[in-house]
Design a protein around this motif. Structure first.
Motif, PDB file in Angstrom:
ATOM      1  N   UNK A 186      98.036  46.179 150.789  1.00 40.07           N
ATOM      2  CA  UNK A 186      98.957  47.301 150.982  1.00 40.07           C
ATOM      3  C   UNK A 186      99.849  47.450 149.750  1.00 40.07           C
ATOM      4  N   UNK A 187     100.344  46.318 149.263  1.00 39.87           N
ATOM      5  CA  UNK A 187     101.219  46.346 148.095  1.00 39.87           C
ATOM      6  C   UNK A 187     100.441  46.809 146.856  1.00 39.87           C
TER       7      UNK A 187
ATOM      8  N   UNK B 192     102.874  63.140 145.515  1.00 40.55           N
ATOM      9  CA  UNK B 192     103.078  61.866 146.190  1.00 40.55           C
ATOM     10  C   UNK B 192     102.151  60.793 145.612  1.00 40.55           C
TER      11      UNK B 192
ATOM     12  N   UNK C  24      91.069  50.754 151.029  1.00 42.48           N
ATOM     13  CA  UNK C  24      91.405  51.058 152.426  1.00 42.48           C
ATOM     14  C   UNK C  24      90.231  50.757 153.356  1.00 42.48           C
TER      15      UNK C  24
ATOM     16  N   UNK D 183     108.782  60.963 148.102  1.00 47.51           N
ATOM     17  CA  UNK D 183     109.587  59.756 147.894  1.00 47.51           C
ATOM     18  C   UNK D 183     109.040  58.530 148.648  1.00 47.51           C
ATOM     19  N   UNK D 184     108.268  58.796 149.726  1.00 47.89           N
ATOM     20  CA  UNK D 184     107.820  57.690 150.602  1.00 47.89           C
ATOM     21  C   UNK D 184     107.285  56.452 149.868  1.00 47.89           C
ATOM     22  N   UNK D 185     106.281  56.621 148.945  1.00 41.89           N
ATOM     23  CA  UNK D 185     105.753  55.409 148.300  1.00 41.89           C
ATOM     24  C   UNK D 185     106.808  54.676 147.470  1.00 41.89           C
TER      25      UNK D 185
ATOM     26  N   UNK E 274     109.832  54.180 148.337  1.00 42.30           N
ATOM     27  CA  UNK E 274     110.716  53.381 149.189  1.00 42.30           C
ATOM     28  C   UNK E 274     110.274  51.928 149.216  1.00 42.30           C
ATOM     29  N   UNK E 275     109.024  51.692 148.816  1.00 45.57           N
ATOM     30  CA  UNK E 275     108.514  50.318 148.800  1.00 45.57           C
ATOM     31  C   UNK E 275     108.719  49.650 147.447  1.00 45.57           C
TER      32      UNK E 275
ATOM     33  N   UNK F 224      97.790  48.756 146.796  1.00 43.35           N
ATOM     34  CA  UNK F 224      97.557  50.204 146.903  1.00 43.35           C
ATOM     35  C   UNK F 224      98.800  50.971 146.481  1.00 43.35           C
ATOM     36  N   UNK F 225      99.934  50.503 146.974  1.00 39.38           N
ATOM     37  CA  UNK F 225     101.180  51.196 146.679  1.00 39.38           C
ATOM     38  C   UNK F 225     101.419  51.297 145.170  1.00 39.38           C
TER      39      UNK F 225
END
Lengths: 387, 226
Positions: free
Chosen positions: B83-84, B159, B59, B110-112, B114-115, B86-87
């Protein structure tokens, strides 16, 4: 992949105070624009649905409006006996010579005086206009100082109820009935016997002739014959076409609607921008977190644009609700050709409302663009460190 | 300890420009971190420990030097690749929890996901597993403001874990917690490295917190001192 929509919806709800300001601001703009356009629609509709496609209106060559036209009795006789003209069961020509005169009458509730159009018609005049129905009282008797007024005019002018009177100079006319012209231009008129009108206003001539040809072919032939007859110096036009041209009176309102709508929407864009900037500022760390979790810059921009769109869309819906009570509201405007008051009803139609909401959403999206870009441009690390 | 390090840091420097002044945050740091390690980065404020963590986690970017995580040169990735990456590879735990206030615990976790390509039911299963792991399955439908600080941090850990990353980074994860909640959070992080095979890197200046780790690294003025 985009952020879930519930994220945007809930943010709009959680930040309800600032959301409300934007929603109401955009709502007001949309309401004004819808009402103005509903007004233009109403005016267009009042002239647009006037007349019968089977009728031909004959006026003097060179005159723009019926009220400025002069047609002699000889003209009427000539036109009446043309082969193309239809006959009724009694063998009479279905044609009406008409006199248009302006009178002033007091508005209800002390709103001053306004011009209104008096139409003198000969006996066939009513039969030529099936869209005009008697709704109260009776039709005037030829040879009497009696008039029938439109029900809508009856609501706007003092003393225009059945049994009331209308003053035209020294003459007092009794109102014996109300008619309904189905929202057409005739709803702004007062009708009486043509010869009575000529005598009261001391007119030698008529203003126009309305005539029903036998059929479509006869209609074309009649128009050509009148136009080409150098002796007549008359102009013939299908009645509906004549009234459709009067629609031009809605143009100034359309222009005002666009100018006002444009200026106000600029203000609304700034209001939306302000809200979204504040929203971005207070959510900087949240944005940083989303980026850390792997959401792209594009997802962040899209999310804020969607949120602005949602916010403004709600504003648009509020605007529709604010504008809706105006639907059917009856008002008068000055007809710039006759200088008479023309009545019309505001028409808030579903397509106007849909356009209003679409307009609102575009305000929201445009207003959110800069804040959204700002949100996405922030380096992850500095977004995270913001408090 | 496994032979191949999961994180290899070589001659890493980070220089900030502050007005006319260059501030050296990291100065030629080289370290290796191995799988299943629970490393505590310690040192006073401004020693560069958080900067090191941020660069390793992708980051922040270094001025000089290289960072290889699972053999990947993080500096070589562009913004969206990063970004990908890190996810998929890094789980984050922050001092201030950084949960999304308008979303429930379940939605935050759930947020991460969703990618990823997971469908709704697969996502739900993983979210529930992660929340069970931190002992908060019964708080799934609560929003952050309905949870205590310790509970919020455990949601944040769930998370961080939900995408099953190899590396979990935690920046002062107990800084805003009371002693009891801090102990719970540290125990969870410890269990992650010991039982779940994760590599955990934690920034802290609390020696008691550092004691949960398998190893401590001390930084001072941008350099490793112990």
């Amino acid at each position: 992949m985009a952020l879930p929509l519930k994220y945007n919806f809930r943010n709009v709800v959680v930040r309800w105070r600032s959301s409300m300001t934007t929603v109401l601001g955009i709502g007001a703009v949309v309401a004004v624009v819808i009402v103005l356009r509903a007004m233009a629609r109403g005016i267009e509709a009042s002239s647009g649905n006037t007349g019968d496609p089977r009728n031909v209106l004959v006026v003097r060559k060179g005159s723009q409006a019926e009220s400025g036209s002069l047609v002699t009795r000889e003209h009427f006789r000539t036109v009446q006996y043309l082969d193309e003209v239809a006959r009724n069961e009694n063998g009479e020509a279905v044609a009406s010579a008409e006199v248009i005169v302006m009178v002033t009458a007091p508005r209800r509730g002390g709103g001053g005086e306004a011009n209104t159009l008096l139409r003198g018609i000969t006996p066939r005049g009513i039969e030529l206009r099936p869209q005009v129905r008697l709704v109260d009282g009776r039709w005037f008797d030829p040879g009497h100082r009696e008039v029938v007024v439109s029900r809508r005019l009856g609501r706007r002018f003092e003393g225009f109820e059945v049994g009331g009177t209308l003053r035209a100079g020294p003459t007092v006319l009794s109102i014996v009935g109300h008619f309904d012209a189905g929202g057409s231009a005739f709803d702004s008129e007062v009708w009486l016997d043509a010869d009575e009108a000529r005598s009261i206003f001391d007119r030698e001539q008529y203003s126009s002739i309305l005539v029903r040809p036998r059929d479509e072919a006869a209609l074309q032939s009649l128009v050509n014959r009148v136009e080409n007859d150098k002796q007549l110096t008359l102009r013939a036009e299908r009645e509906v076409d004549y009234y459709a041209k009067q629609t031009a009176t809605a143009l100034p309102i359309k222009i005002v609607a666009s100018l006002l709508g444009g200026a106000m929407s600029l203000g609304a864009v700034f209001a939306a921008m302000n809200t979204m900037y504040a929203s971005v500022a207070s959510r900087t760390r949240e944005i940083g977190t989303l980026r850390v979790l792997g959401f792209s810059r594009r997802a962040v921009v899209a999310s804020f644009l969607i949120e602005g769109g949602i916010l403004a869309g709600i504003g648009g819906a509020v605007g529709c609700l604010l504008a809706l009570p105006m639907n059917g509201y009856s008002a008068g405007t000055l007809d710039f050709q006759t200088f008479a008051e023309t009545l019309f009803e505001f028409r808030v139609t579903p397509d106007l409302m849909a356009a209003g909401i679409a307009f609102a959403v575009s305000i929201g999206v445009v207003g959110s663009l800069l804040p959204a870009l700002r949100a996405a441009r922030l380096p992850v690390i500095s977004a995270l460190k913001s408090l | 300890m496994a032979a191949e390090p999961i994180v290899q840091v070589r001659e890493l420097s980070k220089i900030y420009r502050q007005g006319d002044l260059d501030v050296v945050a990291l100065n030629g740091v080289s370290i290796d971190i191995f799988p299943r390690e629970f490393v505590a980065l310690m040192g006073p404020s401004g020693s560069g420990k958080s900067t090191l963590l941020h660069i390793v986690a992708g980051i922040d970017r270094a001025t000089r030097g290289t960072v290889l995580v699972q053999g990947i040169d993080v500096a070589g990735l562009n913004e969206s690749q990063l970004a990908e990456w890190r996810n998929q590879n890094v789980g984050f735990v922050f001092q201030t929890f950084n949960l999304i206030p308008v979303l429930t615990a379940r939605e935050n976790v759930e947020l991460p996901l969703l990618l990823t390509r997971l469908n709704g039911s697969e996502r739900r299963r993983q979210v529930e597993t992660a929340l069970q792991l931190v002992g908060l399955a019964d708080r799934m439908h609560h929003r952050p403001d309905q949870l205590s600080g310790g509970q919020q941090q455990r949601v944040a850990i769930a998370r961080a874990l939900v995408t099953d990353p190899a590396l979990v980074v935690a920046d002062e994860p107990t800084g805003n917690l009371d002693a009891k909640s801090a102990a719970d959070v540290l125990s969870i992080l410890q269990a992650l490295s010991r039982d779940s095979g994760k590599t955990v890197i934690m920034v802290t200046h609390d020696p008691k917190a550092a004691a949960y780790g398998t190893r401590s690294l001390h930084l001072e003025k941008g350099e490793i001192v112990a």
